[in-house]
Design a protein around this motif. Structure first.
Motif, PDB file in Angstrom:
ATOM      1  N   ARG A   1       0.841  -1.203   0.000  1.00 19.31           N
ATOM      2  CA  ARG A   1       0.000   0.000   0.000  1.00 19.31           C
ATOM      3  C   ARG A   1       0.871   1.246   0.000  1.00 19.31           C
ATOM      4  NH1 ARG A   1      -3.170  -1.996   5.366  1.00 19.31           N
ATOM      5  NH2 ARG A   1      -3.431  -4.156   4.674  1.00 19.31           N
ATOM      6  N   GLY A   2       0.456   2.220  -0.779  1.00 20.73           N
ATOM      7  CA  GLY A   2       1.172   3.481  -0.823  1.00 20.73           C
ATOM      8  C   GLY A   2       0.338   4.611  -0.247  1.00 20.73           C
ATOM      9  N   GLU A   3       0.126   5.655  -1.034  1.00 18.62           N
ATOM     10  CA  GLU A   3      -0.620   6.819  -0.579  1.00 18.62           C
ATOM     11  C   GLU A   3      -2.051   6.805  -1.097  1.00 18.62           C
ATOM     12  OE1 GLU A   3       1.187  11.105   0.157  1.00 18.62           O
ATOM     13  OE2 GLU A   3       1.759  10.340  -1.809  1.00 18.62           O
ATOM     14  N   LEU A   4      -2.955   7.271  -0.250  1.00 18.10           N
ATOM     15  CA  LEU A   4      -4.292   7.647  -0.681  1.00 18.10           C
ATOM     16  C   LEU A   4      -4.304   9.161  -0.785  1.00 18.10           C
ATOM     17  CD1 LEU A   4      -7.341   7.275  -1.240  1.00 18.10           C
ATOM     18  CD2 LEU A   4      -7.686   7.342   1.245  1.00 18.10           C
ATOM     19  N   ILE A   5      -4.603   9.658  -1.972  1.00 24.54           N
ATOM     20  CA  ILE A   5      -4.635  11.099  -2.211  1.00 24.54           C
ATOM     21  C   ILE A   5      -6.075  11.474  -2.548  1.00 24.54           C
ATOM     22  CG2 ILE A   5      -3.729  13.003  -3.592  1.00 24.54           C
ATOM     23  CD1 ILE A   5      -1.373  10.970  -4.255  1.00 24.54           C
ATOM     24  N   TRP A   6      -6.629  12.368  -1.772  1.00 28.74           N
ATOM     25  CA  TRP A   6      -8.016  12.795  -1.952  1.00 28.74           C
ATOM     26  C   TRP A   6      -8.033  14.234  -2.454  1.00 28.74           C
ATOM     27  CZ3 TRP A   6     -10.786  16.853   0.053  1.00 28.74           C
ATOM     28  CH2 TRP A   6     -12.181  16.814  -0.075  1.00 28.74           C
ATOM     29  N   VAL A   7      -8.773  14.476  -3.526  1.00 26.86           N
ATOM     30  CA  VAL A   7      -8.899  15.825  -4.096  1.00 26.86           C
ATOM     31  C   VAL A   7     -10.377  16.196  -4.107  1.00 26.86           C
ATOM     32  CG1 VAL A   7      -8.489  17.299  -6.098  1.00 26.86           C
ATOM     33  CG2 VAL A   7      -6.859  15.479  -5.535  1.00 26.86           C
ATOM     34  N   GLY A   8     -10.716  17.302  -3.480  1.00 30.79           N
ATOM     35  CA  GLY A   8     -12.101  17.739  -3.397  1.00 30.79           C
ATOM     36  C   GLY A   8     -12.372  18.935  -4.281  1.00 30.79           C
ATOM     37  N   GLY A   9     -13.451  18.891  -5.043  1.00 32.26           N
ATOM     38  CA  GLY A   9     -13.904  20.033  -5.832  1.00 32.26           C
ATOM     39  C   GLY A   9     -14.689  20.971  -4.939  1.00 32.26           C
ATOM     40  N   ASP A  10     -16.014  20.980  -5.073  1.00 29.73           N
ATOM     41  CA  ASP A  10     -16.851  21.796  -4.184  1.00 29.73           C
ATOM     42  C   ASP A  10     -16.885  21.108  -2.820  1.00 29.73           C
ATOM     43  OD1 ASP A  10     -19.077  22.898  -2.738  1.00 29.73           O
ATOM     44  OD2 ASP A  10     -19.853  23.697  -4.619  1.00 29.73           O
ATOM     45  N   THR A  11     -16.070  21.619  -1.920  1.00 26.65           N
ATOM     46  CA  THR A  11     -15.938  21.055  -0.578  1.00 26.65           C
ATOM     47  C   THR A  11     -16.749  21.935   0.357  1.00 26.65           C
ATOM     48  OG1 THR A  11     -13.712  20.318  -1.173  1.00 26.65           O
ATOM     49  CG2 THR A  11     -14.280  20.345   1.166  1.00 26.65           C
ATOM     50  N   HIS A  12     -17.751  21.358   1.018  1.00 30.83           N
ATOM     51  CA  HIS A  12     -18.708  22.221   1.702  1.00 30.83           C
ATOM     52  C   HIS A  12     -19.117  21.685   3.068  1.00 30.83           C
ATOM     53  CE1 HIS A  12     -20.861  19.525  -1.147  1.00 30.83           C
ATOM     54  NE2 HIS A  12     -21.612  19.279  -0.088  1.00 30.83           N
ATOM     55  N   LEU A  13     -19.610  22.611   3.862  1.00 31.96           N
ATOM     56  CA  LEU A  13     -20.132  22.334   5.199  1.00 31.96           C
ATOM     57  C   LEU A  13     -21.561  22.842   5.232  1.00 31.96           C
ATOM     58  CD1 LEU A  13     -19.468  21.421   8.152  1.00 31.96           C
ATOM     59  CD2 LEU A  13     -18.718  23.776   8.574  1.00 31.96           C
ATOM     60  N   TYR A  14     -22.502  21.954   5.492  1.00 26.68           N
ATOM     61  CA  TYR A  14     -23.900  22.371   5.534  1.00 26.68           C
ATOM     62  C   TYR A  14     -24.155  23.308   6.717  1.00 26.68           C
ATOM     63  CZ  TYR A  14     -25.311  19.287   1.770  1.00 26.68           C
ATOM     64  OH  TYR A  14     -25.460  18.707   0.530  1.00 26.68           O
ATOM     65  N   LEU A  15     -25.050  24.253   6.508  1.00 25.45           N
ATOM     66  CA  LEU A  15     -25.320  25.261   7.536  1.00 25.45           C
ATOM     67  C   LEU A  15     -25.939  24.651   8.788  1.00 25.45           C
ATOM     68  CD1 LEU A  15     -26.648  28.244   5.359  1.00 25.45           C
ATOM     69  CD2 LEU A  15     -24.322  27.809   6.183  1.00 25.45           C
ATOM     70  N   ASN A  16     -26.561  23.478   8.663  1.00 23.17           N
ATOM     71  CA  ASN A  16     -27.092  22.820   9.857  1.00 23.17           C
ATOM     72  C   ASN A  16     -26.090  21.843  10.486  1.00 23.17           C
ATOM     73  OD1 ASN A  16     -27.279  20.963   7.788  1.00 23.17           O
ATOM     74  ND2 ASN A  16     -29.385  20.337   8.236  1.00 23.17           N
TER      75      ASN A  16
END
Length: 305
Positions: free
Chosen positions: A237-252
């Motif tokens: 196993r090597g690296e897990l690389i995560w790339v987020g586009g619209d990264t958001h937090l819901y207001l609730n």
């Protein structure tokens, strides 16, 4: 001392609270949004990024990934594993179509009790598993993208075309939910030289990410997928690389995020695979052994549908 990798996640959440763009979204809840974020997790030491600043139900995450790999698209298969995370979408569709204010429990009981009811109301359309395992081309031929990835890793590991994705434009309008984690790309390296063991890394492009509820769940299952594929092709196993586009937090979810940010991460657990199945289709939940997982208490938050 090495910095805990979970801080990457907490910093994204903090950035959203401090400077996220406030906007309305498809669900009507509203979000704080940022565009273009990245996290990297080194799996080569045997650890797995199951976040610790709140409890993550990693078995549910694993069961969903195994369901994706079967190619199924009906919630019946999930409910039989006591996984209820996809029920909201067909339940909302049923209520709207029939006017019946049925409870979630009663709806799920009907799905499990009747194959005909499940076929009519439990199918999610051609979502992830369908695209991963049975992508249909213009000539009507099905393509098993997962099988192709594994075959290419064995036969041509330096290829730059080892990937699969779920954003099938021609079938989007039939999906209960458009794919969020859409593209998975693999890369093989030889850190100890050409005679050493190859190491497999994976990058996931996620066009839309609910950072509070979705990200911990997705990153856990993506790490599990990397571990399965690496085992199948006899690589480390090597690296897990995560790339987020619209990264958001819901207001609730704002109060819940602030509570999580007040907590200090604990060491990541380790992942062992109990056996090596003959194919990627052979894994079961019992094959995943997560060791020494310690976390803070769970934090409840509503799902935006």
């Amino acid at each position: 001392m090495k910095r805990h990798p979970e801080y990457q996640y907490l910093e994204i959440m903090s950035d959203l609270l401090d400077g996220g763009d406030r906007r309305m979204d498809r669900t009507g809840e509203g979000t704080l949004s940022l565009f273009g974020r990245q996290m990297r997790f080194d799996l080569s030491d045997g650890t797995i990024p199951i976040f610790t600043t709140k409890k993550v139900y990693w078995k549910t995450s694993a069961k969903e990934m195994l369901w994706f790999l079967t190619g199924q698209t009906n919630i019946d298969g999930l409910l039989r594993e006591n996984v209820r995370i996809w029920t909201d979408w067909p339940l909302a569709k049923y209520r709207k179509a029939t006017g019946e204010e049925i409870s979630q429990d009663a709806f799920e009981d009907r799905i499990l009790a009747s194959e005909a009811f499940a076929a009519e109301w439990g199918d999610l359309g051609p979502v992830y598993g369908k695209q991963w395992r049975r992508w249909k081309d213009n000539d009507g031929n099905d393509h098993d993208q997962i099988a192709t990835v594994i075959s290419t890793l064995k036969s041509n590991p330096t290829s730059r075309r080892i990937l699969f994705h779920a954003w099938n434009v021609g079938e989007l309008d039939r999906m209960a939910l458009h794919p969020c984690h859409m593209t998975y790309q693999f890369h093989v390296s030889w850190p100890d030289g050409p005679e050493g063991r190859p190491r497999l890394s994976m990058m996931v492009n996620q066009r839309s990410c609910d950072i509070f509820l979705g990200a911990p769940f997705n990153i856990c299952q993506q790490a599990l997928l990397l571990a399965m594929v690496a085992q199948q092709v006899d690589m480390d196993r090597g690296e897990l690389i995560w790339v987020g586009g619209d990264t958001h937090l819901y207001l609730n979810h704002l109060d819940q995020a602030r509570l999580q940010l007040s907590r200090t991460p604990k060491p990541f657990p380790r992942l062992e695979l109990a056996r090596k199945p003959t194919s990627i289709d052979g894994y079961r939940i019992e094959d995943f052994e997560v060791l020494d997982y310690q976390s803070h208490e769970r934090i409840e938050a509503p799902v935006a549908v």
